[in-house]
Design an enzyme around this catalytic site. Sequence first.
Site, PDB file in Angstrom:
ATOM      1  N   GLU A 165       0.814  -1.225   0.000  1.00 45.03           N
ATOM      2  CA  GLU A 165       0.000   0.000   0.000  1.00 45.03           C
ATOM      3  C   GLU A 165       0.850   1.278   0.000  1.00 45.03           C
ATOM      4  N   TYR A 167       3.394   1.940   1.970  1.00 49.82           N
ATOM      5  CA  TYR A 167       3.951   2.306   3.277  1.00 49.82           C
ATOM      6  C   TYR A 167       5.470   2.076   3.296  1.00 49.82           C
ATOM      7  N   ARG A 215       2.752  -8.707   4.277  1.00 48.24           N
ATOM      8  CA  ARG A 215       1.795  -8.153   3.293  1.00 48.24           C
ATOM      9  C   ARG A 215       2.602  -7.529   2.162  1.00 48.24           C
ATOM     10  N   HIS A 253      -1.523   3.991  -1.764  1.00 55.58           N
ATOM     11  CA  HIS A 253      -2.590   4.940  -1.440  1.00 55.58           C
ATOM     12  C   HIS A 253      -2.649   6.103  -2.423  1.00 55.58           C
ATOM     13  N   GLN A 340     -18.625   4.454   3.057  1.00 53.33           N
ATOM     14  CA  GLN A 340     -19.224   5.629   3.692  1.00 53.33           C
ATOM     15  C   GLN A 340     -19.027   5.691   5.213  1.00 53.33           C
TER      16      GLN A 340
HETATM   17  P1  FAD Z   1     -36.657   6.195   1.403  1.00 57.28           P
HETATM   18  O1  FAD Z   1     -35.592   5.308   0.926  1.00 57.28           O
HETATM   19  O2  FAD Z   1     -37.047   7.317   0.520  1.00 57.28           O
HETATM   20  O3  FAD Z   1     -37.929   5.314   1.740  1.00 57.28           O
HETATM   21  C1  FAD Z   1     -39.173   5.851   2.072  1.00 57.28           C
HETATM   22  C2  FAD Z   1     -40.247   4.836   1.777  1.00 57.28           C
HETATM   23  O4  FAD Z   1     -41.494   5.294   2.311  1.00 57.28           O
HETATM   24  C3  FAD Z   1     -40.487   4.619   0.301  1.00 57.28           C
HETATM   25  O5  FAD Z   1     -40.363   3.246  -0.022  1.00 57.28           O
HETATM   26  C4  FAD Z   1     -41.918   5.115   0.078  1.00 57.28           C
HETATM   27  O6  FAD Z   1     -42.605   4.357  -0.907  1.00 57.28           O
HETATM   28  C5  FAD Z   1     -42.527   4.916   1.451  1.00 57.28           C
HETATM   29  N1  FAD Z   1     -43.694   5.797   1.736  1.00 57.28           N
HETATM   30  C6  FAD Z   1     -43.739   7.153   1.694  1.00 57.28           C
HETATM   31  N2  FAD Z   1     -44.949   7.583   2.089  1.00 57.28           N
HETATM   32  C7  FAD Z   1     -45.672   6.473   2.386  1.00 57.28           C
HETATM   33  C8  FAD Z   1     -47.003   6.262   2.854  1.00 57.28           C
HETATM   34  N3  FAD Z   1     -47.836   7.274   3.119  1.00 57.28           N
HETATM   35  N4  FAD Z   1     -47.437   5.003   3.034  1.00 57.28           N
HETATM   36  C9  FAD Z   1     -46.625   3.949   2.781  1.00 57.28           C
HETATM   37  N5  FAD Z   1     -45.345   4.100   2.350  1.00 57.28           N
HETATM   38  C10 FAD Z   1     -44.887   5.335   2.166  1.00 57.28           C
HETATM   39  N6  FAD Z   1     -27.369   6.791  -0.050  1.00 57.28           N
HETATM   40  C11 FAD Z   1     -26.214   6.326   0.349  1.00 57.28           C
HETATM   41  O7  FAD Z   1     -25.991   6.227   1.557  1.00 57.28           O
HETATM   42  N7  FAD Z   1     -25.264   5.927  -0.529  1.00 57.28           N
HETATM   43  C12 FAD Z   1     -25.458   5.994  -1.856  1.00 57.28           C
HETATM   44  O8  FAD Z   1     -24.572   5.636  -2.625  1.00 57.28           O
HETATM   45  C13 FAD Z   1     -26.680   6.478  -2.318  1.00 57.28           C
HETATM   46  N8  FAD Z   1     -26.918   6.579  -3.632  1.00 57.28           N
HETATM   47  C14 FAD Z   1     -28.107   7.044  -4.038  1.00 57.28           C
HETATM   48  C15 FAD Z   1     -28.343   7.130  -5.406  1.00 57.28           C
HETATM   49  C16 FAD Z   1     -29.554   7.579  -5.865  1.00 57.28           C
HETATM   50  C17 FAD Z   1     -29.770   7.688  -7.336  1.00 57.28           C
HETATM   51  C18 FAD Z   1     -30.586   7.930  -4.947  1.00 57.28           C
HETATM   52  C19 FAD Z   1     -31.911   8.392  -5.436  1.00 57.28           C
HETATM   53  C20 FAD Z   1     -30.345   7.855  -3.596  1.00 57.28           C
HETATM   54  C21 FAD Z   1     -29.113   7.435  -3.131  1.00 57.28           C
HETATM   55  N9  FAD Z   1     -28.819   7.371  -1.782  1.00 57.28           N
HETATM   56  C22 FAD Z   1     -27.633   6.880  -1.368  1.00 57.28           C
HETATM   57  C23 FAD Z   1     -29.732   7.927  -0.788  1.00 57.28           C
HETATM   58  C24 FAD Z   1     -30.481   6.855   0.010  1.00 57.28           C
HETATM   59  O9  FAD Z   1     -31.077   5.937  -0.848  1.00 57.28           O
HETATM   60  C25 FAD Z   1     -31.490   7.545   0.898  1.00 57.28           C
HETATM   61  O10 FAD Z   1     -30.829   8.446   1.747  1.00 57.28           O
HETATM   62  C26 FAD Z   1     -32.263   6.560   1.758  1.00 57.28           C
HETATM   63  O11 FAD Z   1     -32.938   5.625   0.943  1.00 57.28           O
HETATM   64  C27 FAD Z   1     -33.265   7.270   2.638  1.00 57.28           C
HETATM   65  O12 FAD Z   1     -33.915   6.324   3.398  1.00 57.28           O
HETATM   66  P2  FAD Z   1     -35.384   6.508   3.994  1.00 57.28           P
HETATM   67  O13 FAD Z   1     -35.740   5.187   4.546  1.00 57.28           O
HETATM   68  O14 FAD Z   1     -35.393   7.668   4.900  1.00 57.28           O
HETATM   69  O15 FAD Z   1     -36.295   6.888   2.779  1.00 57.28           O
HETATM   70  P1  NAP Z   2     -27.629  17.035  -2.357  1.00 56.94           P
HETATM   71  O1  NAP Z   2     -26.369  16.286  -2.177  1.00 56.94           O
HETATM   72  O2  NAP Z   2     -28.105  17.908  -1.294  1.00 56.94           O
HETATM   73  O3  NAP Z   2     -27.458  17.875  -3.688  1.00 56.94           O
HETATM   74  C1  NAP Z   2     -28.422  18.696  -4.179  1.00 56.94           C
HETATM   75  C2  NAP Z   2     -27.873  19.527  -5.343  1.00 56.94           C
HETATM   76  O4  NAP Z   2     -28.911  20.352  -5.812  1.00 56.94           O
HETATM   77  C3  NAP Z   2     -26.723  20.403  -4.940  1.00 56.94           C
HETATM   78  O5  NAP Z   2     -25.727  20.265  -5.925  1.00 56.94           O
HETATM   79  C4  NAP Z   2     -27.306  21.802  -4.922  1.00 56.94           C
HETATM   80  O6  NAP Z   2     -26.268  22.614  -5.425  1.00 56.94           O
HETATM   81  C5  NAP Z   2     -28.503  21.712  -5.844  1.00 56.94           C
HETATM   82  N1  NAP Z   2     -29.645  22.509  -5.395  1.00 56.94           N
HETATM   83  C6  NAP Z   2     -30.137  22.642  -4.140  1.00 56.94           C
HETATM   84  N2  NAP Z   2     -31.231  23.437  -4.133  1.00 56.94           N
HETATM   85  C7  NAP Z   2     -31.426  23.821  -5.410  1.00 56.94           C
HETATM   86  C8  NAP Z   2     -32.393  24.648  -6.041  1.00 56.94           C
HETATM   87  N3  NAP Z   2     -33.358  25.244  -5.358  1.00 56.94           N
HETATM   88  N4  NAP Z   2     -32.286  24.822  -7.367  1.00 56.94           N
HETATM   89  C9  NAP Z   2     -31.318  24.251  -8.075  1.00 56.94           C
HETATM   90  N5  NAP Z   2     -30.373  23.443  -7.531  1.00 56.94           N
HETATM   91  C10 NAP Z   2     -30.434  23.238  -6.204  1.00 56.94           C
HETATM   92  O7  NAP Z   2     -28.792  16.046  -2.665  1.00 56.94           O
HETATM   93  P2  NAP Z   2     -28.968  14.858  -3.700  1.00 56.94           P
HETATM   94  O8  NAP Z   2     -27.957  14.885  -4.788  1.00 56.94           O
HETATM   95  O9  NAP Z   2     -30.403  14.922  -4.075  1.00 56.94           O
HETATM   96  O10 NAP Z   2     -28.726  13.580  -2.851  1.00 56.94           O
HETATM   97  C11 NAP Z   2     -29.613  13.258  -1.787  1.00 56.94           C
HETATM   98  C12 NAP Z   2     -28.885  12.500  -0.733  1.00 56.94           C
HETATM   99  O11 NAP Z   2     -28.575  11.202  -1.200  1.00 56.94           O
HETATM  100  C13 NAP Z   2     -27.594  13.214  -0.430  1.00 56.94           C
HETATM  101  O12 NAP Z   2     -27.645  13.798   0.847  1.00 56.94           O
HETATM  102  C14 NAP Z   2     -26.548  12.178  -0.556  1.00 56.94           C
HETATM  103  O13 NAP Z   2     -25.793  12.024   0.636  1.00 56.94           O
HETATM  104  C15 NAP Z   2     -27.275  10.882  -0.852  1.00 56.94           C
HETATM  105  N6  NAP Z   2     -26.532  10.253  -1.934  1.00 56.94           N
HETATM  106  C16 NAP Z   2     -25.333   9.755  -1.651  1.00 56.94           C
HETATM  107  C17 NAP Z   2     -24.576   9.216  -2.640  1.00 56.94           C
HETATM  108  C18 NAP Z   2     -23.227   8.641  -2.335  1.00 56.94           C
HETATM  109  O14 NAP Z   2     -22.549   8.192  -3.248  1.00 56.94           O
HETATM  110  N7  NAP Z   2     -22.791   8.599  -1.109  1.00 56.94           N
HETATM  111  C19 NAP Z   2     -25.043   9.196  -3.939  1.00 56.94           C
HETATM  112  C20 NAP Z   2     -26.282   9.722  -4.195  1.00 56.94           C
HETATM  113  C21 NAP Z   2     -27.011  10.269  -3.187  1.00 56.94           C
HETATM  114  P3  NAP Z   2     -26.344  24.197  -5.552  1.00 56.94           P
HETATM  115  O15 NAP Z   2     -27.155  24.640  -4.385  1.00 56.94           O
HETATM  116  O16 NAP Z   2     -24.933  24.633  -5.544  1.00 56.94           O
HETATM  117  O17 NAP Z   2     -26.984  24.409  -6.852  1.00 56.94           O
HETATM  118 FE1  SF4 Z   3     -17.699   0.037   4.655  1.00 55.80          FE
HETATM  119 FE2  SF4 Z   3     -19.993  -1.051   5.475  1.00 55.80          FE
HETATM  120 FE3  SF4 Z   3     -19.906   0.341   3.176  1.00 55.80          FE
HETATM  121 FE4  SF4 Z   3     -18.782  -2.084   3.398  1.00 55.80          FE
HETATM  122  S1  SF4 Z   3     -20.958  -1.589   3.525  1.00 55.80           S
HETATM  123  S2  SF4 Z   3     -17.875  -0.305   2.473  1.00 55.80           S
HETATM  124  S3  SF4 Z   3     -17.999  -2.004   5.474  1.00 55.80           S
HETATM  125  S4  SF4 Z   3     -19.542   1.131   5.231  1.00 55.80           S
END
Ligand code: FAD
Ligand code: NAP
Ligand code: SF4
Length: 675
Positions: A165, A167, A215, A253, A340
């Site tokens: 890595e 080191y 390693r 790294h 993460q």
């Molecule tokens: P949600 O996942 O939004 O779940 C809410 C659920 O509630 C839904 O299934 C919905 O159908 C249900 N619901 C809502 N209202 C009602 C109702 N009245 N009755 C019954 N059911 C209802 N996070 C990461 O940590 N790492 C990532 O790499 C990552 N990548 C992402 C990529 C994308 C494209 C997207 C869109 C999201 C990503 N996220 C990622 C974000 C992550 O998926 C969300 O932060 C997480 O799913 C939020 O969890 P939650 O349970 O709060 O809500």
């Molecule tokens: P986000 O990370 O908060 O990004 C939102 C983007 O929208 C920002 O770039 C912001 O930039 C822009 N924005 C905010 N308000 C706006 C407005 N009124 N008009 C136009 N642009 C606006 O949220 P997200 O991309 O929706 O992701 C949601 C959550 O999912 C995040 O918190 C993230 O942690 C999670 N997620 C994680 C991963 C991962 O790989 N770890 C991947 C996907 C999602 P400006 O304000 O500069 O325009």
């Molecule tokens: Fe790290 Fe858990 Fe994500 Fe695996 S699932 S990379 S152990 S945070």
Amino acid sequence: MAQYPHLLAPLNLGFTVLKNRVLMGSMHTGLEETKDWHRVAEFYAERARGNVALIVTGGMAPSKEGGVFPGAAGLFTKQDIADHQIVTGRVHQAGGKIAMQILHAGRYAYSPECVSASPVKSPISPFPPKELDEEGIEKQIQDFVIATERARDAGYDGVEIMGSEGYFLNQFLVTHTNKREDRWGGSYENRMRLPVEVVRRCREAVGPEFIIIYRLSMIDLIPNGSTHDEVVQLAKAVEQAGATIINTGIGWHEARIPTIATSVPRRAFTWVTKKLMGQVGIPVITSNRINMPEVAEAVLAEGCANMVSMARPLLADPEFVTKAIAGQAKRIAPCIGCNQACLDHTFGGKLTSCLVNPRACHETEIAITPADTPKSIAVVGAGPAGLATALAAAQRGHKVTLFDRAENIGGQLNIAKQIPGKEEFWGLVDWYETMVAASSISLKLGTNVIADDLINFDEVVIATGVIPRDPGIPGQERPEVLSYLDVLRDKKSVGKKVAVIGAGGIGFDVSEFLAHPNSSLTEDLSQWMVEWGVGDPATTPGGLAEKGPQPHPPARDVILLQRKAQALGKGLGKTTGWIHRAALKMKNVQMMGGVNYEKIDDNGLHISFGEAHENPQAIAVDNVVICAGQTANRSLAKTLAERGFIAHVIGGADLAAELDAKRAIDQGTRLAIKL
Ligand code: FAD
Ligand code: NAP
Ligand code: SF4
């Protein structure tokens, strides 16, 4: 056993026998620095109870100058040895074996005291190292020897000498960092003198019946790295010097090729270890992106190694091996390679944990114990927050009803899994399905819950997630304007030129989705290697492809925009953000910051720059995709509150800002242990 004959076969080391072929790879968790040795011991003991054959601890500094950062843990005092005895005692009590990793960071040490072969500063550290003189080198060797002896005194079954890595020991091996002309530099014999001498002297100090793992960096992924012949030469010399086992290290790294992130194909580097098989007589371990028993079994069956190292998968599920033995692989919580809660935490100075298992490194704090009074609990929303609550609450003996209006569980994880390079999210949703089916949870899908449905439950948990934010851009109602849900969930067709509004995690993901051709490189190792420029160390030193990265052409012209006047992607993961940025760069995605969105009309997306709305221009695009963040979906929580009903609100429904699955799962689990 019948299912995984290679993985579950014992490994006889002569003086001791490992019960199977699973080594838990070293991880810096930050636990040792808490000085809460009961907590450290419990973390490792839980993995030992889970039948890991041999655990390797996080790296322990052999000296102050060799620590990864000032104050890094090591065995420096009698008290340190006594503290570590608590850990080894508990692991042995649990039927496990444990080796201590000795990690000398060399020029990677975050300290002005750092030392190395030559004064060549690393691109990932602000401190140029001091070049060691003969006396200084002897001191470092002595430090390794003392650390090994103290590890034995602390009850460890062995040590792992960290030689990969990038080191300290690795820094002596390659001309990239070793510019010396004395007996420690120049020819390969000279450059490998230090690692070999360290192994020889450590063996001499502790005698034959103590595990010494070396390693070894099998592919450096840096310019002027080791050739395959040199790797073999070193492996043979290390064996001769007294190593018991050779473990694999992949990439320095500072390498600009991802090696463990989720977008790296599974078992992407086992072919490198395989090249060493048959060249040495001692067992060889392979590593990186091996996260399921069937993957590990295939790696061993194909003769890529004698043993596998898994680190993060044992954060995700400490019972990985036990479940494999029981033929319950589907119940293994999968490591999705997201970094993460593990590496991002480590590099952010926080205690390690795991996105899918918030108990990791919090074993003494989050205990899932039977509830005093079983209650009827409604959980609304089967996204990660609701799922985590429902599963832990049911495990505690509560009667849980889990609702979702969708026809399947997973919430937004089902959207995340559509992204090329995020295929592991499929496994996470599958795991939740298995665990819910195996639990006492009553699952009600296709049910849009309203307040009246909830009044007869003892406790109500609202986990209804988020709704996309409305950015209020004039013209956003036009048909060519889509949301990320239209694209990823509803699979609406998208033209060849696209503007993506919002450069958060979702904006980056959508850009990857749009720029990539239909097939995912993560599913195609050879094409992934071409894209990133990974070559064979047998033909190119360090394993950097001669032509460098050869990205496949983008499927679309994508322009990614944000309002903030800063580099795009700053808020992405500490250890993975650079990969997302590099991946989009390779797809020629244009990135624009500091923009105002003026309107969308027949001429495309109109933008201007800065507070004075300067330099107005129209970007002609076929589609605009809005990824402008999200807001909490609290309508149900609000109605309940208005009716005086107290509910627990978690995940996105609680707070949408900076929400991710890690926070959702952690919050859900922590709520469940209190219900
Ligand atoms: P949600 O996942 O939004 O779940 C809410 C659920 O509630 C839904 O299934 C919905 O159908 C249900 N619901 C809502 N209202 C009602 C109702 N009245 N009755 C019954 N059911 C209802 N996070 C990461 O940590 N790492 C990532 O790499 C990552 N990548 C992402 C990529 C994308 C494209 C997207 C869109 C999201 C990503 N996220 C990622 C974000 C992550 O998926 C969300 O932060 C997480 O799913 C939020 O969890 P939650 O349970 O709060 O809500
Ligand atoms: P986000 O990370 O908060 O990004 C939102 C983007 O929208 C920002 O770039 C912001 O930039 C822009 N924005 C905010 N308000 C706006 C407005 N009124 N008009 C136009 N642009 C606006 O949220 P997200 O991309 O929706 O992701 C949601 C959550 O999912 C995040 O918190 C993230 O942690 C999670 N997620 C994680 C991963 C991962 O790989 N770890 C991947 C996907 C999602 P400006 O304000 O500069 O325009
Ligand atoms: Fe790290 Fe858990 Fe994500 Fe695996 S699932 S990379 S152990 S945070």
